[in-house]
Motif scaffolding. Structure first.
Motif, PDB file in Angstrom:
ATOM      1  N   MET A 122      67.494  24.106  84.174  1.00 33.72           N
ATOM      2  CA  MET A 122      68.902  24.399  84.431  1.00 33.72           C
ATOM      3  C   MET A 122      69.780  23.831  83.320  1.00 33.72           C
ATOM      4  SD  MET A 122      69.362  24.167  88.602  1.00 33.72           S
ATOM      5  CE  MET A 122      68.997  22.415  88.702  1.00 33.72           C
ATOM      6  N   THR A 154      62.763  21.696  87.174  1.00 40.45           N
ATOM      7  CA  THR A 154      63.949  22.465  87.558  1.00 40.45           C
ATOM      8  C   THR A 154      65.191  21.938  86.854  1.00 40.45           C
ATOM      9  OG1 THR A 154      62.979  22.980  89.709  1.00 40.45           O
ATOM     10  CG2 THR A 154      65.377  23.184  89.514  1.00 40.45           C
ATOM     11  N   LYS A 155      65.361  20.622  86.859  1.00 32.18           N
ATOM     12  CA  LYS A 155      66.545  20.024  86.235  1.00 32.18           C
ATOM     13  C   LYS A 155      66.599  20.342  84.747  1.00 32.18           C
ATOM     14  CE  LYS A 155      68.974  15.632  85.613  1.00 32.18           C
ATOM     15  NZ  LYS A 155      68.954  14.167  85.914  1.00 32.18           N
ATOM     16  N   LYS A 184      54.458  22.766  96.375  1.00 36.90           N
ATOM     17  CA  LYS A 184      55.264  21.785  97.095  1.00 36.90           C
ATOM     18  C   LYS A 184      54.430  20.911  98.025  1.00 36.90           C
ATOM     19  CE  LYS A 184      59.849  23.864  96.990  1.00 36.90           C
ATOM     20  NZ  LYS A 184      61.041  24.202  97.807  1.00 36.90           N
ATOM     21  N   ASN A 208      61.590  27.597  95.088  1.00 41.45           N
ATOM     22  CA  ASN A 208      62.354  26.599  94.344  1.00 41.45           C
ATOM     23  C   ASN A 208      63.833  26.817  94.680  1.00 41.45           C
ATOM     24  OD1 ASN A 208      63.678  24.999  92.444  1.00 41.45           O
ATOM     25  ND2 ASN A 208      62.223  25.459  90.813  1.00 41.45           N
ATOM     26  N   GLU A 209      64.270  26.224  95.763  1.00 36.40           N
ATOM     27  CA  GLU A 209      65.588  26.514  96.306  1.00 36.40           C
ATOM     28  C   GLU A 209      66.715  26.080  95.370  1.00 36.40           C
ATOM     29  OE1 GLU A 209      65.584  24.713 100.136  1.00 36.40           O
ATOM     30  OE2 GLU A 209      64.187  26.185 100.992  1.00 36.40           O
ATOM     31  N   ASP A 210      66.523  24.983  94.651  1.00 34.18           N
ATOM     32  CA  ASP A 210      67.563  24.523  93.720  1.00 34.18           C
ATOM     33  C   ASP A 210      67.768  25.537  92.593  1.00 34.18           C
ATOM     34  OD1 ASP A 210      67.979  22.246  95.195  1.00 34.18           O
ATOM     35  OD2 ASP A 210      66.736  20.957  93.928  1.00 34.18           O
ATOM     36  N   LEU A 211      66.661  26.067  92.071  1.00 33.28           N
ATOM     37  CA  LEU A 211      66.766  27.032  90.983  1.00 33.28           C
ATOM     38  C   LEU A 211      67.334  28.358  91.485  1.00 33.28           C
ATOM     39  CD1 LEU A 211      66.275  27.303  87.957  1.00 33.28           C
ATOM     40  CD2 LEU A 211      63.976  28.188  88.475  1.00 33.28           C
ATOM     41  N   ALA A 217      69.440  28.712  93.961  1.00 31.37           N
ATOM     42  CA  ALA A 217      70.872  28.500  94.149  1.00 31.37           C
ATOM     43  C   ALA A 217      71.610  28.533  92.815  1.00 31.37           C
ATOM     44  CB  ALA A 217      71.116  27.168  94.853  1.00 31.37           C
ATOM     45  N   PHE A 218      71.002  27.965  91.792  1.00 32.44           N
ATOM     46  CA  PHE A 218      71.583  27.972  90.445  1.00 32.44           C
ATOM     47  C   PHE A 218      71.756  29.403  89.943  1.00 32.44           C
ATOM     48  CE2 PHE A 218      70.609  27.885  85.798  1.00 32.44           C
ATOM     49  CZ  PHE A 218      71.707  27.161  85.358  1.00 32.44           C
TER      50      PHE A 218
END
Length: 211
Positions: A192, A188-189, A18, A89-92, A94-95
C-alpha cells in the motif's frame, strides 16, 4: 503521464495464508512437510494444464490426492483444507475500494476457473474489478506478455499509465518490461505504501472515473 489503472494478482496478494492449523494437522498426519499439500499441487503433472484451462480442478486434485497417498475420491476434502488456510486480505481490499472510484481496477491471476467463483460468489468483489483475466479462461498465463496485453486492452489503458501488483518478482519484471509501474508484494503495508508513493508522484486532478 497520469496513472489510470491498477492491475493486481489474486493468490498471495488479495487471498493470503491466514490460519493454517487444520492444514498443518492434516499434513502431519500424512507425513507431509509444512506446505506439503501446496507443493504437491504445484508439482502435479496437471497443475500447468489446469491453470491454462486444459483440465478441470477435479482432475488436478485427484492427482494430488493420489500423489500424497490418499483416495482420489477425497479430492474435495483436499480443496477445502487448502482453502481453509487462506482468507481475504481485507486491508488491501479496503485500500483498493477507496481507490476504485478514481482508478480502473483489474484482476490478473494464474489460476483455475474456481477463482472467479471465489471473487464473485464467496467474497462478492465483482464491484471492485472492471476486468478479470484468469489464465484458465484465457489459455495464457503470466509471464506471457499476452496475458498483460489482454488485460490492458480490456481496461483501455496504456501500459505507461498502469500499476501492476504481484508477489512474484518475475511477473512484476515482465510488467515493467512492458512499460508498467511494478509493485512487488511482500506485505500489505509495504504494498500500500509503494502504491501510494507511485500515485502521489504521478498526481493528476482526481475525479471519479465514472463521472
Amino acid at each position: 503521464m497520469p496513472i489510470q489503472a491498477i492491475i493486481v494478482d489474486f493468490y498471495d496478494v488479495l487471498y493470503c495464508e491466514k490460519d493454517s492449523v487444520s492444514l498443518q494437522i492434516f499434513e502431519q498426519r500424512h507425513n507431509l512437510p509444512e506446505g506439503g499439500l501446496r507443493q504437491a499441487m504445484s508439482r502435479s503433472k496437471y497443475f500447468r494444464e489446469a491453470r491454462l484451462g486444459r483440465v478441470d480442478g477435479e482432475t488436478l486434485w485427484r492427482d494430488v490426492a493420489q500423489h500424497i497417498g490418499t483416495s482420489p475420491e477425497e479430492w474435495r476434502t483436499l480443496v477445502s483444507l487448502s482453502e481453509s488456510a487462506f482468507g481475504l486480505n481485507e486491508d488491501l481490499v479496503a485500500f483498493f475500494e477507496r481507490l476504485h472510484p478514481y482508478y480502473k481496477m483489474a484482476l490478473l491471476s494464474n489460476a483455475t476457473p474456481h477463482v472467479r467463483h471465489l471473487v464473485t460468489q464467496q467474497f462478492h468483489l465483482s464491484h471492485l474489478f472492471d476486468v478479470m483475466v484468469i489464465s484458465a479462461e484465457e489459455g495464457v498465463k503470466k509471464p506471457d506478455p499476452e496475458s498483460y496485453e489482454r488485460t490492458l486492452q480490456r481496461l483501455q489503458v496504456p501500459a505507461a499509465e498502469t500499476i501492476f501488483v504481484d508477489d512474484d518478482q518475475d511477473y512484476v519484471a515482465t510488467a515493467q518490461a512492458l512499460g508498467m509501474y511494478g509493485v512487488a508484494f511482500h506485505t500489505t503495508k509495504q504494498a500500500m505504501t509503494d502504491i501510494d508513493k507511485l500515485l502521489q508522484s504521478n498526481e493528476r486532478e482526481i475525479s471519479p472515473q465514472n463521472t
